[in-house]
Design a protein around this motif. Structure first.
Motif, PDB file in Angstrom:
ATOM      1  N   ASN A  98       0.827  -1.210   0.000  1.00  0.00           N
ATOM      2  CA  ASN A  98       0.000   0.000   0.000  1.00  0.00           C
ATOM      3  C   ASN A  98       0.857   1.255   0.000  1.00  0.00           C
ATOM      4  O   ASN A  98       1.911   1.304   0.637  1.00  0.00           O
ATOM      5  CB  ASN A  98      -0.915   0.021   1.235  1.00  0.00           C
ATOM      6  CG  ASN A  98      -1.960  -1.077   1.174  1.00  0.00           C
ATOM      7  OD1 ASN A  98      -2.829  -1.059   0.330  1.00  0.00           O
ATOM      8  ND2 ASN A  98      -1.847  -2.042   2.066  1.00  0.00           N
ATOM      9  N   LEU A  99       0.379   2.254  -0.708  1.00  0.00           N
ATOM     10  CA  LEU A  99       1.074   3.532  -0.770  1.00  0.00           C
ATOM     11  C   LEU A  99       0.039   4.643  -0.880  1.00  0.00           C
ATOM     12  O   LEU A  99      -0.839   4.602  -1.738  1.00  0.00           O
ATOM     13  CB  LEU A  99       2.006   3.564  -1.994  1.00  0.00           C
ATOM     14  CG  LEU A  99       2.685   4.885  -2.326  1.00  0.00           C
ATOM     15  CD1 LEU A  99       3.697   5.247  -1.241  1.00  0.00           C
ATOM     16  CD2 LEU A  99       3.380   4.806  -3.684  1.00  0.00           C
ATOM     17  N   THR A 100       0.115   5.625   0.005  1.00  0.00           N
ATOM     18  CA  THR A 100      -0.715   6.820  -0.097  1.00  0.00           C
ATOM     19  C   THR A 100       0.221   7.991  -0.341  1.00  0.00           C
ATOM     20  O   THR A 100       1.122   8.247   0.464  1.00  0.00           O
ATOM     21  CB  THR A 100      -1.536   7.062   1.184  1.00  0.00           C
ATOM     22  OG1 THR A 100      -2.391   5.923   1.408  1.00  0.00           O
ATOM     23  CG2 THR A 100      -2.394   8.304   1.055  1.00  0.00           C
ATOM     24  N   ILE A 101       0.031   8.685  -1.451  1.00  0.00           N
ATOM     25  CA  ILE A 101       0.970   9.729  -1.851  1.00  0.00           C
ATOM     26  C   ILE A 101       0.220  10.908  -2.453  1.00  0.00           C
ATOM     27  O   ILE A 101      -0.725  10.730  -3.229  1.00  0.00           O
ATOM     28  CB  ILE A 101       2.020   9.154  -2.834  1.00  0.00           C
ATOM     29  CG1 ILE A 101       3.121  10.170  -3.134  1.00  0.00           C
ATOM     30  CG2 ILE A 101       1.374   8.640  -4.111  1.00  0.00           C
ATOM     31  CD1 ILE A 101       4.321   9.580  -3.848  1.00  0.00           C
ATOM     32  N   SER A 104       0.698  16.236  -5.811  1.00  0.00           N
ATOM     33  CA  SER A 104       1.817  17.114  -6.148  1.00  0.00           C
ATOM     34  C   SER A 104       3.156  16.410  -5.954  1.00  0.00           C
ATOM     35  O   SER A 104       4.109  16.646  -6.705  1.00  0.00           O
ATOM     36  CB  SER A 104       1.770  18.393  -5.308  1.00  0.00           C
ATOM     37  OG  SER A 104       1.856  18.096  -3.931  1.00  0.00           O
ATOM     38  N   VAL A 105       3.236  15.520  -4.955  1.00  0.00           N
ATOM     39  CA  VAL A 105       4.477  14.772  -4.703  1.00  0.00           C
ATOM     40  C   VAL A 105       4.756  13.812  -5.858  1.00  0.00           C
ATOM     41  O   VAL A 105       5.891  13.712  -6.343  1.00  0.00           O
ATOM     42  CB  VAL A 105       4.391  13.993  -3.374  1.00  0.00           C
ATOM     43  CG1 VAL A 105       5.613  13.100  -3.186  1.00  0.00           C
ATOM     44  CG2 VAL A 105       4.272  14.958  -2.206  1.00  0.00           C
ATOM     45  N   LEU A 106       3.728  13.115  -6.321  1.00  0.00           N
ATOM     46  CA  LEU A 106       3.908  12.150  -7.412  1.00  0.00           C
ATOM     47  C   LEU A 106       4.209  12.863  -8.737  1.00  0.00           C
ATOM     48  O   LEU A 106       5.005  12.369  -9.541  1.00  0.00           O
ATOM     49  CB  LEU A 106       2.674  11.261  -7.540  1.00  0.00           C
ATOM     50  CG  LEU A 106       2.871   9.917  -8.271  1.00  0.00           C
ATOM     51  CD1 LEU A 106       4.055   9.150  -7.698  1.00  0.00           C
ATOM     52  CD2 LEU A 106       1.611   9.078  -8.185  1.00  0.00           C
ATOM     53  N   THR A 172      -8.552  11.930   0.518  1.00  0.00           N
ATOM     54  CA  THR A 172      -8.175  13.255   1.008  1.00  0.00           C
ATOM     55  C   THR A 172      -7.399  13.076   2.307  1.00  0.00           C
ATOM     56  O   THR A 172      -7.825  12.324   3.189  1.00  0.00           O
ATOM     57  CB  THR A 172      -9.415  14.133   1.251  1.00  0.00           C
ATOM     58  OG1 THR A 172     -10.132  14.280   0.012  1.00  0.00           O
ATOM     59  CG2 THR A 172      -9.013  15.506   1.771  1.00  0.00           C
ATOM     60  N   ILE A 173      -6.259  13.758   2.412  1.00  0.00           N
ATOM     61  CA  ILE A 173      -5.420  13.697   3.603  1.00  0.00           C
ATOM     62  C   ILE A 173      -5.507  15.034   4.334  1.00  0.00           C
ATOM     63  O   ILE A 173      -5.416  16.095   3.714  1.00  0.00           O
ATOM     64  CB  ILE A 173      -3.953  13.393   3.242  1.00  0.00           C
ATOM     65  CG1 ILE A 173      -3.856  12.062   2.491  1.00  0.00           C
ATOM     66  CG2 ILE A 173      -3.078  13.383   4.493  1.00  0.00           C
ATOM     67  CD1 ILE A 173      -4.268  10.852   3.298  1.00  0.00           C
ATOM     68  N   PHE A 268      -5.176  17.923   1.396  1.00  0.00           N
ATOM     69  CA  PHE A 268      -4.785  17.788  -0.005  1.00  0.00           C
ATOM     70  C   PHE A 268      -5.289  16.451  -0.551  1.00  0.00           C
ATOM     71  O   PHE A 268      -5.547  15.509   0.200  1.00  0.00           O
ATOM     72  CB  PHE A 268      -3.262  17.901  -0.184  1.00  0.00           C
ATOM     73  CG  PHE A 268      -2.466  16.907   0.625  1.00  0.00           C
ATOM     74  CD1 PHE A 268      -2.140  15.654   0.107  1.00  0.00           C
ATOM     75  CD2 PHE A 268      -2.019  17.227   1.902  1.00  0.00           C
ATOM     76  CE1 PHE A 268      -1.398  14.735   0.841  1.00  0.00           C
ATOM     77  CE2 PHE A 268      -1.273  16.331   2.650  1.00  0.00           C
ATOM     78  CZ  PHE A 268      -0.961  15.079   2.121  1.00  0.00           C
ATOM     79  N   LYS A 269      -5.432  16.405  -1.864  1.00  0.00           N
ATOM     80  CA  LYS A 269      -5.867  15.186  -2.537  1.00  0.00           C
ATOM     81  C   LYS A 269      -4.680  14.247  -2.684  1.00  0.00           C
ATOM     82  O   LYS A 269      -3.550  14.681  -2.930  1.00  0.00           O
ATOM     83  CB  LYS A 269      -6.451  15.493  -3.920  1.00  0.00           C
ATOM     84  CG  LYS A 269      -7.642  16.444  -3.904  1.00  0.00           C
ATOM     85  CD  LYS A 269      -8.830  15.839  -3.178  1.00  0.00           C
ATOM     86  CE  LYS A 269     -10.036  16.776  -3.223  1.00  0.00           C
ATOM     87  NZ  LYS A 269     -11.155  16.252  -2.432  1.00  0.00           N
ATOM     88  N   ALA A 270      -4.924  12.967  -2.535  1.00  0.00           N
ATOM     89  CA  ALA A 270      -3.845  11.984  -2.628  1.00  0.00           C
ATOM     90  C   ALA A 270      -4.337  10.739  -3.356  1.00  0.00           C
ATOM     91  O   ALA A 270      -5.541  10.471  -3.433  1.00  0.00           O
ATOM     92  CB  ALA A 270      -3.338  11.615  -1.239  1.00  0.00           C
ATOM     93  N   TYR A 271      -3.365   9.994  -3.909  1.00  0.00           N
ATOM     94  CA  TYR A 271      -3.662   8.709  -4.532  1.00  0.00           C
ATOM     95  C   TYR A 271      -3.435   7.606  -3.501  1.00  0.00           C
ATOM     96  O   TYR A 271      -2.410   7.579  -2.821  1.00  0.00           O
ATOM     97  CB  TYR A 271      -2.756   8.463  -5.735  1.00  0.00           C
ATOM     98  CG  TYR A 271      -2.910   9.481  -6.834  1.00  0.00           C
ATOM     99  CD1 TYR A 271      -4.042   9.497  -7.640  1.00  0.00           C
ATOM    100  CD2 TYR A 271      -1.919  10.432  -7.069  1.00  0.00           C
ATOM    101  CE1 TYR A 271      -4.189  10.426  -8.650  1.00  0.00           C
ATOM    102  CE2 TYR A 271      -2.048  11.371  -8.076  1.00  0.00           C
ATOM    103  CZ  TYR A 271      -3.185  11.366  -8.865  1.00  0.00           C
ATOM    104  OH  TYR A 271      -3.333  12.292  -9.851  1.00  0.00           O
ATOM    105  N   LYS A 272      -4.395   6.720  -3.402  1.00  0.00           N
ATOM    106  CA  LYS A 272      -4.263   5.554  -2.535  1.00  0.00           C
ATOM    107  C   LYS A 272      -4.044   4.362  -3.455  1.00  0.00           C
ATOM    108  O   LYS A 272      -4.949   3.954  -4.181  1.00  0.00           O
ATOM    109  CB  LYS A 272      -5.533   5.393  -1.689  1.00  0.00           C
ATOM    110  CG  LYS A 272      -5.384   4.432  -0.526  1.00  0.00           C
ATOM    111  CD  LYS A 272      -6.629   4.473   0.352  1.00  0.00           C
ATOM    112  CE  LYS A 272      -6.488   3.550   1.556  1.00  0.00           C
ATOM    113  NZ  LYS A 272      -7.698   3.593   2.407  1.00  0.00           N
ATOM    114  N   ILE A 273      -2.823   3.825  -3.409  1.00  0.00           N
ATOM    115  CA  ILE A 273      -2.419   2.817  -4.386  1.00  0.00           C
ATOM    116  C   ILE A 273      -2.076   1.509  -3.679  1.00  0.00           C
ATOM    117  O   ILE A 273      -1.253   1.473  -2.760  1.00  0.00           O
ATOM    118  CB  ILE A 273      -1.194   3.304  -5.193  1.00  0.00           C
ATOM    119  CG1 ILE A 273      -1.546   4.600  -5.950  1.00  0.00           C
ATOM    120  CG2 ILE A 273      -0.724   2.232  -6.165  1.00  0.00           C
ATOM    121  CD1 ILE A 273      -0.346   5.328  -6.495  1.00  0.00           C
TER     122      ILE A 273
END
Length: 384
Positions: A98-101, A104-106, A172-173, A268-273
């Motif tokens: 699992n990765l939450t990022i 803007s970081v990605l 959302t984080i 901020f919005k994030a991708y949960k992968i």
């Protein structure tokens, strides 16, 4: 490319070994495809797993073919490189699935933008003053480019999702202040009546924590966001980029949210992968990599970055051509409050190149401190 080390029926362990024999650089994505296409002018080969088997070495070198005309209209030539870079990013995280990022970081880590991009996105008027470019062009740039790079990133992620290498969700984080200790500071002073008074002051010690939004918090955020859109008389958040009011919007959102969530900092919005490590390995093997080297990762980022810069300018030229055509028979100049009027400026493309050099190019210097210290006067704010 030196083929003197190759011979017919030769078995070569993998792509890296092939590059060593050919005395050429290990490449990634489209660069690797071009490299192998060039090899096909000299030899006929086939693959067995990661192995390259040389079937025939041609006596006469085949003519080089120009396939650029077949790429006309292609949305982005670097998507394949972007997928490869994402695979490498997941691989380096290890076997945790699992990765939450943050978005803007990605964008930054894949090479689609540099570290100045997101910072300056929130300070567009300061950036305009710092670069000595009219704010309308800065607004136009971020409105156009932001949607492009995010679409590129999400297209690559969805391609990997379709192959069941990853499962992709948005979340959302929230950044919060989490109370650790509450202490009391005691001070003694003499009042106006010569009496000794003890003053007690509470002192809070808090940690900064990042947590996925709860259902209740999400409801509060969504309601405040909608109310602010209505108050600012726009239908969509993207409309705020065109007017340069995106920072004002989020500042006001944060202020209102803190009334109901006192420990709130920002969100901020994030991708949960969720990713399948074994399928990542298999996919990299398909690309011809049995290991992921740092120089391949860096090269991949630069290929993506150069592709993004080219695409930004190509799109800007097309927008200018359309705008110029719209105005070619207009008498009396630009209409008052003309939407996208900055695209008629003769230096529109030069300005875009300047902005990209500062917020996209991986070789750009860090300008965040300079932008932060830039002061905006009324005259600078209305500069045309």
């Amino acid at each position: 490319m030196d083929i003197n080390n190759l011979k017919e029926k030769q078995e070569i362990k993998n792509y890296k070994e092939l590059c060593k024999l050919l005395d050429c650089k290990v490449s990634a994505g489209d660069s690797k495809k071009s490299q192998l296409k060039e090899l096909e002018r000299y030899v006929k080969y086939h693959k067995e797993g990661n192995k390259f088997i040389i079937d025939e070495i041609y006596k006469d070198i085949k003519e080089k073919q120009d396939n650029r005309k077949n790429n006309k209209g292609k949305s982005a030539d670097y998507i394949d490189d972007l997928q490869l870079r994402l695979l490498g990013e997941f691989l380096t995280k290890g076997k945790g699935s699992n990765l939450t990022i943050g978005k803007s970081v990605l964008l930054r880590d894949t090479g689609l933008v540099n570290s100045n991009y997101s910072y300056c996105k929130k300070r567009q008027e300061k950036l305009a003053t710092y670069l000595d470019i009219d704010k309308e062009t800065i607004y136009d740039y971020y409105n156009s480019v932001d949607s492009m790079v995010v679409n590129n990133l999400e297209r690559a992620l969805k391609n990997l999702s379709n192959e069941k290498i990853i499962a992709l969700d948005m979340t959302t984080i929230i950044c919060k202040n989490k109370l650790v200790t509450l202490e009391y500071k005691h001070e003694t002073y003499i009042d106006e009546f010569d009496e000794e008074i003890e003053r007690i002051t509470p002192v809070a010690n808090a940690d900064i924590v990042y947590e996925e939004v709860t259902e209740k918090e999400h409801e509060i955020i969504l309601r405040v966001e909608g109310e602010l859109l209505d108050q600012m008389e726009v239908k969509r958040v993207t409309d705020l980029f065109a007017t340069g009011k995106i920072k004002e919007y989020y500042d006001r959102c944060y202020f209102e949210i803190r009334k109901e969530l006192p420990d709130f900092n920002f969100y901020f919005k994030a991708y949960k992968i969720t990713y399948n490590y074994d399928r990542i390995i298999n996919k990299l093997n398909e690309y011809g990599y049995d290991d992921w080297l740092k120089d391949i990762e860096t090269q991949c980022k630069y290929i993506i970055n150069e592709g993004v810069q080219d695409k930004i300018i190509s799109n800007a030229r097309n927008r200018k051509i359309r705008k110029d055509k719209e105005y070619e028979n207009v008498i009396g100049g630009i209409k008052p409050n003309e939407k996208h009027g900055c695209r008629l400026n003769d230096k529109y493309i030069d300005k875009y190149n300047n902005i990209s050099h500062n917020v996209i190019d991986l070789n750009a210097k860090n300008i965040k401190k300079n932008v932060k210290q830039t002061k905006i006067t009324y005259e600078q704010n209305i500069k045309s």
